[in-house]
Scaffold this active site. Structure first.
Site, PDB file in Angstrom:
ATOM      1  N   LYS A 232       0.893  -1.584   0.008  1.00 25.79           N
ATOM      2  CA  LYS A 232      -0.311  -0.163   0.016  1.00 25.79           C
ATOM      3  C   LYS A 232       1.020   1.324   0.239  1.00 25.79           C
ATOM      4  O   LYS A 232       1.749   1.298   0.700  1.00 25.79           O
ATOM      5  CB  LYS A 232      -0.940   0.430   0.888  1.00 25.79           C
ATOM      6  CG  LYS A 232      -1.920   0.590   0.790  1.00 25.79           C
ATOM      7  CD  LYS A 232      -2.972   0.309   2.709  1.00 25.79           C
ATOM      8  CE  LYS A 232      -4.025   1.141   2.492  1.00 25.79           C
ATOM      9  NZ  LYS A 232      -5.168   0.630   3.807  1.00 25.79           N
TER      10      LYS A 232
HETATM   11  O1  G3P Z   1      -8.407   1.295   4.495  1.00 25.69           O
HETATM   12  C1  G3P Z   1      -8.670   2.572   5.122  1.00 25.69           C
HETATM   13  C2  G3P Z   1      -9.597   3.449   6.554  1.00 25.69           C
HETATM   14  O2  G3P Z   1      -8.755   2.618   7.013  1.00 25.69           O
HETATM   15  C3  G3P Z   1      -9.797   4.618   6.629  1.00 25.69           C
HETATM   16  O3  G3P Z   1     -10.873   5.200   7.202  1.00 25.69           O
HETATM   17  O4  G3P Z   1     -12.471   5.772   8.937  1.00 25.69           O
HETATM   18  O5  G3P Z   1      -9.938   6.061   9.485  1.00 25.69           O
HETATM   19  O6  G3P Z   1     -11.359   7.582   7.311  1.00 25.69           O
HETATM   20  P1  G3P Z   1     -11.282   5.905   8.288  1.00 25.69           P
END
Ligand code: G3P
Length: 226
Positions: free
Chosen positions: A95
């Site tokens: 990633k």
């Molecule tokens: O995979 C990306 C994700 O983990 C981001 O999520 O909720 O931290 O915006 P969030």
């Protein structure tokens, strides 16, 4: 045999990934038979406090796609980290953040046959660049766009429209999902993958009418049972 149920090949369906660095969560959801992959990021790994290499290897044994994120900002360092991650397990996708340095690293990984997921995508231009640099997956973060007062799902619609115009073979992974409708709307738009936090994944099988229906069926059955 005539009653054997064939699973639909995953390339014909929207893939469902779990967004976590918790191995027990992956084991649990994988046991449902619906899990196609896992996405991790440095914040999720830090939250679990477990050894990153062991975590990635264990997850690679459970699902066919595990995203492991580089933390370097320079392309040469990203390449070193990414090559190391890719050596841990055949199911690793490296990633890479969406930066100019990230694009250089993506180009290198494509030439080496190392699979990649480009993260922190917040615009269609970023999506196009990452796809042209050879990303296998791009990850637009819809929840964070919504938090910033923009239309996260609107970005997915824009990207899918562009993908319909051309032959990009890069899969669009809807990330930063926050509620069950996000998964439905991503599917309606034809996004290839949704990555889903554990708590949200656990909500997906539930409906109050299913629960009350089961209770009623059981009560009726018990009332006539000899
Ligand atoms: O995979 C990306 C994700 O983990 C981001 O999520 O909720 O931290 O915006 P969030």
């Amino acid at each position: 045999m005539w009653y054997t149920i064939q699973r639909i090949p995953t390339y014909l369906t929207m893939k469902l990934f779990l967004d976590t660095a918790n191995i027990a969560y992956v084991e649990e959801i994988a046991s449902w038979g619906v899990l196609d992959g896992v996405t991790t990021n440095p914040s999720l790994v830090a939250k679990e406090g477990a050894d990153f290499e062991k975590t990635v290897k264990a997850m690679g044994d459970l699902v066919p796609c595990v995203s492991a994120q580089v933390t370097a900002t320079d392309s040469q360092e990203m390449i070193k980290q990414g090559e190391q991650y890719a050596s841990w397990h055949k199911n690793v996708y490296v990633k890479v953040p969406m930066t100019v340095e990230g694009l250089k690293a993506l180009t290198y990984f494509r030439e080496k046959g190392i699979r990649t997921n480009t993260t922190l995508i917040f615009s269609a231009n970023q999506a196009i660049l990452a796809a042209k640099a050879g990303a296998n997956i791009i990850s637009p973060f819809i929840g964070r766009l919504d938090d910033a007062g923009q239309d996260g799902m609107g970005l997915i619609a824009e990207i899918m429209q562009i993908w319909n115009n051309y032959n990009f073979d890069t899969e669009v992974l809807v990330a930063s999902t926050r509620h069950p409708r996000h998964i439905v709307e991503a599917a309606e738009l034809g996004a290839h993958i949704s990555t889903i936090p554990y708590a949200l994944f656990k909500k997906l099988p539930n409906h109050p009418l299913t629960d009350s229906g089961i209770i009623k069926f059981q009560e009726d059955w018990e009332s006539v049972k000899q």
